[in-house]
Design an enzyme around this catalytic site. Structure first.
Site, short mmCIF file in Angstrom:
data_model
loop_
_atom_site.label_atom_id
_atom_site.label_comp_id
_atom_site.label_asym_id
_atom_site.label_seq_id
_atom_site.Cartn_x
_atom_site.Cartn_y
_atom_site.Cartn_z
N GLU A 24 40.95 -95.22 37.30
CA GLU A 24 40.90 -96.68 37.46
C GLU A 24 42.23 -97.19 38.03
OE1 GLU A 24 38.89 -98.86 34.39
OE2 GLU A 24 39.95 -100.70 34.94
N LYS A 72 37.39 -101.53 25.38
CA LYS A 72 37.33 -100.64 26.55
C LYS A 72 38.69 -100.68 27.25
CE LYS A 72 36.49 -99.59 31.03
NZ LYS A 72 37.38 -99.78 32.16
N ASP A 132 40.51 -84.12 23.23
CA ASP A 132 39.07 -84.36 23.34
C ASP A 132 38.80 -85.88 23.36
OD1 ASP A 132 36.36 -84.68 22.85
OD2 ASP A 132 36.23 -83.03 21.42
N HIS A 177 43.96 -106.66 39.65
CA HIS A 177 42.98 -105.59 39.76
C HIS A 177 42.67 -105.30 41.23
CE1 HIS A 177 40.21 -103.30 37.32
NE2 HIS A 177 39.28 -103.48 38.24
C1 MEV Z 1 38.94 -103.20 32.79
O1 MEV Z 1 38.84 -101.80 32.94
C2 MEV Z 1 39.40 -103.54 31.39
C3 MEV Z 1 39.40 -105.05 31.07
O2 MEV Z 1 38.11 -105.59 31.30
C4 MEV Z 1 39.78 -105.15 29.62
C5 MEV Z 1 39.64 -106.54 29.04
O3 MEV Z 1 38.83 -107.35 29.52
O4 MEV Z 1 40.37 -106.81 28.05
C6 MEV Z 1 40.36 -105.78 31.93
#
Ligand code: MEV
Length: 437
Positions: free
Chosen positions: A85, A279, A295, A392
């Site tokens: 990513e 996530k 792992d 991003h």
């Molecule tokens: C993107 O991989 C992760 C985010 O969506 C985490 C979040 O929204 O806190 C930017």
């Protein structure tokens, strides 16, 4: 119609690729040649990778990067990170720098206990299984002496055995809960070997137990396996500063801190937000878990179960403002190792441990918790200020340029142009089209 294949694993690597090209890539058999492009020219190194799994055809590259400037408990680290990513490493590095100027991260290991279960059926009198368990317990412990020997000499091993009655939830279901200290090993093999040996002893001894013989009802082992849920193997990481120190040219520290705490409260309350929030945390944790050959499926499964431990799924991080001090912290259950498994086999995981100055498992737990906390800080900071897309898409720009097969000069011009302009796939396509006119 495609035919099943037998003895596939016995074929050579080239034969496997040929078979694949004939059977599954017949429209474009030459695409199978791509597999060979990723073979390492060092035969020994390639063999090592071939042997990790069954039916290896090639290698699958992911970038290996470092995020420098992490100050953890007063010591500097550069975190090795493996991820696909584009914005993850940049976000981690930014958060590291931000907190470096505000005292760095503090981390502590709260507990290190792992566990596993021998799941069994028993449809007899519960008093007799309880009585049997008390009698058999020392024999179970004795039966793993040889497996435990090395681990014990280093201060680890089996900690405790207890009988758990779950028959009120599932008829006839009981388990023996075993807890372990596995020191610097993740411990899966050690725990599973101990459990399987104890399960065997348990069944053998049960056949000799009088009360069972009398009723002709014996316990029957269903399975013996470690649990990847390790809420008693816990680490905490934290950052804090005066809210004034959060002031920047774009926002006031108090407003920022309040909005940040609100964002965390939302992630604690609403599962739809919590999953994305967590996530983002795992973007950081997994990247270091992967770089260190641990792992990541075990870590992922555990962490999300932990996030749902209070019967709803919520944020793994917490934040508060008290007496004008902003505190942001994470608690994570993590079963990871710095010895065994891939850790000393894969040349890049070995390197990752060298970069991390050869941590023990406890230190690695702290580093991982910090990676998650930093990543979450960076994400939430963007979300409550500029929005996530700005940073991003900047990081994604190179992927778009590569997709559109931009030349070196075109990339330089694009990078310059998009310092000031918003990145989108359409916009980059038009930009290149104009350049190429
Ligand atoms: C993107 O991989 C992760 C985010 O969506 C985490 C979040 O929204 O806190 C930017």
């Amino acid at each position: 119609m495609k035919q099943p294949v037998s003895g596939f694993s016995k074929k050579s690597k080239l034969e496997k690729i040929e078979w694949l090209a004939e059977n599954y890539l017949s429209n474009n058999p030459s695409s199978a040649q791509n597999l060979k492009k990723y073979w390492n020219e060092d035969d020994q190194l390639q063999q090592l990778h071939d042997d990790f799994i069954e039916n290896t055809l090639s290698n699958y590259y992911l970038p290996f990067a470092i995020a420098p400037n992490f100050l953890i408990n007063g010591k500097f680290y550069a975190l090795p990170m493996v991820t696909e990513e584009s914005s993850v490493v940049a976000a981690a590095s930014n958060a590291a720098k931000f907190w470096l100027e505000r005292g760095g991260f503090k981390a502590e290991v709260i507990s290190t206990e792992k566990n596993g279960q021998i799941h069994f059926n028993f449809y007899g009198n519960e008093k007799s299984i309880e009585a049997f368990f008390e009698i058999v317990k020392p024999k179970l412990i004795e039966s793993i002496q040889s497996i435990e020997k090395n681990m014990k000499s280093r201060g680890g091993g089996l900690l405790e055995l207890s009988l758990v009655d779950k028959s009120h939830i599932l008829e006839g279901y009981f388990y023996i809960h075993a807890t372990f200290e596995t020191l610097d090993a993740m411990g899966a093999n050690f725990i599973n070997s101990c459990l399987e040996r104890m399960a065997q002893t348990f069944e053998e001894e049960a056949r000799r137990f009088e009360a069972f013989q009398k009723d002709e009802v014996f316990p029957e082992v269903v399975m013996s396996i470690l649990s990847n849920y390790v809420p008693e193997c816990l680490v905490r990481a934290e950052v804090s500063c005066k809210i004034d120190e959060l002031t920047s040219k774009n926002y006031d520290g108090k407003q920022f801190a309040e909005k940040f705490v609100r964002a965390i409260e939302i992630a604690k309350t609403e599962t739809r937000r919590a999953v994305t929030h967590n996530k983002g945390i795992m973007n950081g944790v997994d990247a270091v878990v992967l770089a260190t050959g641990n792992d990541f499926r075990a870590v992922e499964a555990c962490v999300h179960a932990y996030a749902a431990r209070n019967s709803y799924y919520g944020s793994l991080t917490h934040a508060k403002i008290e007496n004008d001090i902003f505190t942001f912290w994470i608690e994570l259950p993590l079963a990871v190792g710095t010895v065994g498994g891939l850790t000393s086999l894969h040349p890049l995981t070995k390197l990752a441990f060298e970069i991390l100055q050869k941590p023990d498992a406890k230190e690695l737990m702290k580093i991982l918790a910090v990676a998650g906390l930093a990543q979450n800080f960076a994400a939430v900071r963007s979300l409550i200020t500029t929005g996530i897309q700005k940073g991003h898409m900047k990081m994604h720009l190179m992927n778009i340029l590569n997709q559109l097969q931009a030349t070196k000069q075109e990339k330089e011009k694009a990078l310059d142009y998009y310092k000031e302009n918003a990145v989108s796939h359409n916009s980059v396509t038009s930009f290149l089209k104009n350049l190429r006119k």
